[in-house]
Design a protein around this motif. Structure first.
Motif, PDB file in Angstrom:
ATOM      1  N   LEU B  40       0.837  -1.196   0.000  1.00  0.00           N
ATOM      2  CA  LEU B  40       0.000   0.000   0.000  1.00  0.00           C
ATOM      3  C   LEU B  40       0.873   1.248   0.000  1.00  0.00           C
ATOM      4  CD1 LEU B  40      -3.034   0.516   0.065  1.00  0.00           C
ATOM      5  CD2 LEU B  40      -2.893   0.782   2.527  1.00  0.00           C
ATOM      6  N   ALA B  43       2.269   1.698  -3.378  1.00  0.00           N
ATOM      7  CA  ALA B  43       1.254   1.990  -4.396  1.00  0.00           C
ATOM      8  C   ALA B  43       0.677   3.386  -4.191  1.00  0.00           C
ATOM      9  CB  ALA B  43       0.140   0.948  -4.349  1.00  0.00           C
ATOM     10  N   GLU B  44       0.961   3.968  -3.028  1.00  0.00           N
ATOM     11  CA  GLU B  44       0.353   5.250  -2.651  1.00  0.00           C
ATOM     12  C   GLU B  44       0.608   6.374  -3.669  1.00  0.00           C
ATOM     13  OE1 GLU B  44      -0.827   8.744  -0.684  1.00  0.00           O
ATOM     14  OE2 GLU B  44       1.288   8.362  -1.116  1.00  0.00           O
ATOM     15  N   LEU B  47      -1.825   5.993  -6.388  1.00  0.00           N
ATOM     16  CA  LEU B  47      -3.186   6.246  -5.915  1.00  0.00           C
ATOM     17  C   LEU B  47      -3.406   7.731  -5.653  1.00  0.00           C
ATOM     18  CD1 LEU B  47      -3.495   3.201  -3.521  1.00  0.00           C
ATOM     19  CD2 LEU B  47      -4.853   3.588  -5.572  1.00  0.00           C
ATOM     20  N   ILE B  52      -8.948   6.376  -8.208  1.00  0.00           N
ATOM     21  CA  ILE B  52      -8.967   4.907  -8.239  1.00  0.00           C
ATOM     22  C   ILE B  52      -9.876   4.395  -9.350  1.00  0.00           C
ATOM     23  CG2 ILE B  52     -10.777   4.845  -6.444  1.00  0.00           C
ATOM     24  CD1 ILE B  52      -8.196   2.211  -6.350  1.00  0.00           C
ATOM     25  N   LEU B  55      -7.971   4.273 -12.556  1.00  0.00           N
ATOM     26  CA  LEU B  55      -7.008   3.170 -12.561  1.00  0.00           C
ATOM     27  C   LEU B  55      -7.687   1.856 -12.882  1.00  0.00           C
ATOM     28  CD1 LEU B  55      -4.871   3.987  -9.405  1.00  0.00           C
ATOM     29  CD2 LEU B  55      -4.180   4.205 -11.782  1.00  0.00           C
ATOM     30  N   SER B 269       5.282   1.930  -8.749  1.00  0.00           N
ATOM     31  CA  SER B 269       4.066   2.097  -7.976  1.00  0.00           C
ATOM     32  C   SER B 269       2.901   1.347  -8.643  1.00  0.00           C
ATOM     33  CB  SER B 269       3.764   3.587  -7.892  1.00  0.00           C
ATOM     34  OG  SER B 269       2.926   3.859  -6.832  1.00  0.00           O
ATOM     35  N   ALA B 270       2.837   1.409  -9.971  1.00  0.00           N
ATOM     36  CA  ALA B 270       1.751   0.760 -10.706  1.00  0.00           C
ATOM     37  C   ALA B 270       1.828  -0.765 -10.572  1.00  0.00           C
ATOM     38  CB  ALA B 270       1.796   1.155 -12.171  1.00  0.00           C
ATOM     39  N   PHE B 273       0.846  -1.749  -7.198  1.00  0.00           N
ATOM     40  CA  PHE B 273      -0.605  -1.631  -7.080  1.00  0.00           C
ATOM     41  C   PHE B 273      -1.270  -2.895  -7.643  1.00  0.00           C
ATOM     42  CE2 PHE B 273      -4.694  -0.226  -9.054  1.00  0.00           C
ATOM     43  CZ  PHE B 273      -5.374   0.031  -7.877  1.00  0.00           C
ATOM     44  N   LEU B 276      -0.912  -5.497  -5.110  1.00  0.00           N
ATOM     45  CA  LEU B 276      -1.835  -5.247  -4.006  1.00  0.00           C
ATOM     46  C   LEU B 276      -3.246  -5.715  -4.369  1.00  0.00           C
ATOM     47  CD1 LEU B 276      -2.156  -3.904  -1.206  1.00  0.00           C
ATOM     48  CD2 LEU B 276      -2.773  -1.815  -2.393  1.00  0.00           C
ATOM     49  N   LEU B 277      -3.662  -5.405  -5.615  1.00  0.00           N
ATOM     50  CA  LEU B 277      -4.979  -5.859  -6.083  1.00  0.00           C
ATOM     51  C   LEU B 277      -5.094  -7.374  -5.974  1.00  0.00           C
ATOM     52  CD1 LEU B 277      -5.937  -3.975  -9.379  1.00  0.00           C
ATOM     53  CD2 LEU B 277      -7.067  -3.892  -7.165  1.00  0.00           C
TER      54      LEU B 277
END
Lengths: 282, 301
Positions: B40, B43-44, B47, B52, B55, B269-270, B273, B276-277
Motif C-alpha cells: 500500500l 502503491a500510494e 493512488l 482509483i 485506474l 508504484s503501478a 498496485f 496489491l490488487l
C-alpha cells in the motif's frame, strides 16, 4: 423408474469420465514433456554450466541452475523449519483451543493462498527500499516467506492428530509443556514433519514467479550470498523464451530433470514416513 | 531429556520458551498485514496521482505517458480465471464424488496419489506442456472455427489453469464429502434409496457449503497463478473478444515488466498496485472460503 435408472447411468459415466480427465491430464503432462525432452537429455545437461552460447543453442548444461535451486531450497527449508516448528508447537501445546490460535490459523491460511508473484513483489519492494540487488540471499528470503505458511499449517495439522492421552501421561510424570513438546510430541509427529518438509520443498523448488523478481539469474554457480543465482524453473522458462529450437528442446529436457527431482522427493517422502513411523506410539 | 540437565529450572525454561514461541507466532501472523501495508505504501504515489476509478476502469495503458489503466489486465485475469473455473468445477465436483463415494479402496489410493503428484508438478512444467500440447491444438481448432489465432489465447490459459487447480479442489471436496456421517447414508439406504439418490439428496446436499468453499479456494488459487498462464496466454494488453484471443493477466504484467520499473516514473508504484490488487482479492476469497470450512468443522464436532 426408467428415468431414474438412466439418470444414474449418465452420472456414473460422467463421474468416471471426470476422474479419467484428471488422471489423464497428469499422464498427458508427464508424457508430452518426456517425449519432447528425452532426445535433448544428455549428461552434459547436468554436468556443465550454461556458458555464453547456451541460450543461443550452443553447448553447455544447467548445472548452475540445479545447484542454484538446491542452495536456495536447502537454506529456505532450514529457515522455514526453524521458524515454523515453534509456531506449530505453540498453537497446539500452549495456545490449544484458544480463539487466538484460530485467528492465527486463519492468517496463515490467507498467507498460504497469497500468490507467489505477490511474495516476489513484496520482497522486491523491500529490496528497492534497502537498495539491495537480486541475489541468492533475497531468493532465500522470498522462498522462506513463501513456504513458512505451508510448513506451519502442515505440522499443525499433524500435531492435532496426536492423542491427548500422550500429553497427559507426560504431564503426570512431571514434565513441563516444553519437555512434553520436544520429547514426546516431536517424536510422535516425526513422519508427518518429514512429509510436510518435503511438500514445502517441492513447492519451493518448483516456484518460478517469486524468484524471478528477487534471485536474479546467472550462468555460473553462485559463490556468495550476494551473487545472483539461477534456478531450475527459471532456466526452463528462459530457454523456452529463446527463438532457437536447440535451446527450446533443452527447456523440455530441463523440465524432465525438474520433474525427476520432484518425483525423487515424493518417493523419499514415502520412504522416510514409513521409516520414522517406528518412533510413533500407537 | 535434553532440556532437563542444565542449571536453569524447568519452570523458568518453560516460561521463557513459551514467550519466545509466542513472539514468533505473533510475528508470523502479523506478516500478512505487513505485506499489505508495504504494498500500500509503495502503491500510494500512484493512488495519490490518479483517481482509483480511472485506474481500475481505464483501458489506456501507456506507462511512459503516465497513463495507467488496469482495466484490460483485470479483465484478462478474470477471463482466464473464469474459463478455468468453468472447466474445472464440473470435472472436480464429479471426480471428487466418484473418488470419495464410489471408488474402491485401491482405486481411491491410486487416484489420490496421482492427484498429489499433479499438485507437485511445478507450474513452469505445466506451462511447457501448454506450449507443446494445448497451444497448437487451439491454433488448429480456432483456425477451423474461422478465428485468426496463434493458439496463445485465454482458452489456453484457462485450460492450463484448470489443471493446476484440480488437485486442491478435489482434495478439499473429498474431505468434506467424507465428513458426512455414515449413519446418514445408511438411513437413506434403509428408506430404499439407491446409491445415486443417496449421493444426490443426502451426501451432496449435506456437503454443499464445503464443496462451494473448496471451489472458492480453487478460484483464489487460479487468480494469482503466474508463470504457467504467462507462457500460454499471449500477453497482449487488449480486452479479448473471443476465447481464441490473447489477453494479459495481472500476474503476467508484474512478471514481465519488473525490470523496467526504475526508468519510468510511477511504474514501480503501478506494478505494486497490481500486486496489491491480487493480494486483496485472493485474501478476501481465501478468508471467505476458509470461514465456511471452519464453521462446518465446528458444526460437525
Amino acid at each position: 423408474m426408467k428415468n431414474r435408472k438412466l439418470e444414474e447411468q449418465i452420472f456414473n459415466a460422467l463421474m468416471l469420465a471426470s476422474t479419467l480427465i484428471v488422471v489423464g491430464s497428469l499422464l498427458a503432462v508427464i508424457g508430452v514433456v518426456i517425449v519432447k525432452g528425452a532426445p535433448a537429455l544428455s549428461l552434459s545437461m547436468i554436468t556443465q554450466t550454461s556458458n555464453g552460447g547456451f541460450y543461443l543453442g550452443g553447448a553447455g548444461g544447467i548445472l548452475n541452475a540445479i545447484i542454484g535451486s538446491l542452495y536456495l531450497i536447502s537454506a529456505s527449508i532450514s529457515l522455514a523449519f526453524v521458524i515454523g516448528l515453534p509456531v506449530a508447537l505453540y498453537l497446539n501445546e500452549y495456545a490449544a483451543r484458544s480463539k487466538s490460535a484460530d485467528v492465527v490459523r486463519l492468517c496463515l491460511d490467507v498467507l498460504y493462498g497469497v500468490p507467489s508473484i505477490v511474495y516476489g513483489a513484496f520482497a522486491f519492494t523491500l529490496m528497492l527500499i534497502l537498495g539491495a540487488r537480486a541475489s541468492l540471499l533475497w531468493g532465500i528470503i522470498t522462498i522462506t516467506l513463501l513456504i513458512i505458511p505451508i510448513m506451519i499449517r502442515g505440522i499443525d495439522e499433524i500435531i492435532r492428530t496426536v492423542p491427548s492421552k500422550l500429553r497427559e501421561a507426560s504431564y503426570s510424570l512431571g514434565a513441563s509443556k516444553l519437555q512434553t513438546a520436544f520429547n514426546v510430541i516431536i517424536r510422535q509427529i516425526l513422519p508427518g514433519i518429514v512429509a510436510t518438509v518435503l511438500l514445502a520443498l517441492g513447492r519451493g523448488i518448483g516456484d518460478a514467479a517469486s524468484v524471478l523478481l528477487t534471485a536474479g539469474y546467472s550462468d555460473s554457480i553462485p559463490t556468495s550470498l550476494n551473487s545472483p543465482v539461477a534456478t531450475l524453473p527459471l532456466a526452463i522458462f528462459f530457454q523456452l523464451s529463446t527463438p532457437y529450437p536447440e535451446a527450446q528442446e533443452r527447456a523440455y529436457a530441463s523440465a524432465i530433470i525438474l520433474l525427476g527431482i520432484i518425483v525423487m522427493l515424493s518417493l523419499s517422502a514415502r520412504f522416510c514416513t514409513s521409516r520414522f513411523s517406528k518412533f510413533v506410539i500407537r | 531429556m535434553f532440556f532437563a540437565h542444565e542449571g536453569m529450572n524447568k519452570q523458568t525454561k518453560n516460561a521463557l520458551a513459551s514467550r519466545l514461541m509466542q513472539s514468533v507466532t505473533i510475528l508470523v501472523s502479523l506478516f500478512i498485514f505487513v505485506m499489505i501495508f508495504v504494498l500500500l505504501l509503495k502503491a500510494e504515489p500512484l493512488l495519490a496521482s490518479k483517481p482509483i476509478f480511472e485506474l481500475l476502469f481505464s483501458s489506456s495503458w501507456h506507462p511512459s505517458r503516465g497513463e495507467f489503466g488496469f482495466y484490460p489486465f483485470i479483465i484478462g485475469t478474470l477471463t482466464v480465471t473464469c474459463i478455468a473455473m468453468l472447466i474445472a468445477l464440473p470435472i472436480c465436483f464429479l471426480a471428487a464424488i466418484y473418488v470419495a463415494e464410489y471408488a474402491t479402496g485401491r482405486i481411491r489410493a491410486v487416484v489420490n496419489s496421482m492427484i498429489d503428484l499433479l499438485a507437485g508438478v511445478p507450474s513452469v512444467v505445466i506451462g511447457v506442456w501448454g506450449v507443446l500440447a494445448i497451444v497448437p491444438i487451439i491454433k488448429v481448432v480456432g483456425t477451423d472455427a474461422g478465428q485468426a489465432t496463434t493458439g496463445y489465447s485465454v482458452l489456453a490459459g484457462g485450460i492450463v489453469l484448470a489443471i493446476m487447480v484440480f488437485p486442491s479442489i478435489i482434495s478439499v471436496s473429498q474431505e468434506v464429502l467424507r465428513s458426512v456421517p455414515v449413519s446418514m447414508r445408511e438411513a437413506s439406504f434403509a428408506l430404499g434409496a439407491t446409491k445415486w439418490q443417496t449421493v444426490k439428496h443426502v451426501v451432496v446436499r449435506k456437503s454443499l457449503p464445503g464443496i462451494i468453499a473448496a471451489m472458492i479456494l480453487g478460484f483464489s488459487r487460479a487468480f494469482g497463478e503466474t508463470i504457467a498462464v504467462l507462457m500460454v496466454v499471449g500477453n497482449v494488453p487488449r480486452i479479448p473478444s473471443s476465447i481464441f484471443q490473447p489477453a494479459y493477466p495481472l500476474p503476467a504484467l508484474i512478471a514481465n515488466n519488473y525490470e523496467d520499473v526504475m526508468s519510468i516514473p510511477l511504474y514501480d508504484s503501478a506494478l505494486l498496485f497490481a500486486a496489491l490488487l491480487l493480494l486483496l482479492v485472493v485474501a478476501g476469497f481465501t478468508l471467505f472460503g476458509r470461514l465456511i470450512l471452519v464453521r462446518l468443522q465446528r458444526r460437525s464436532v
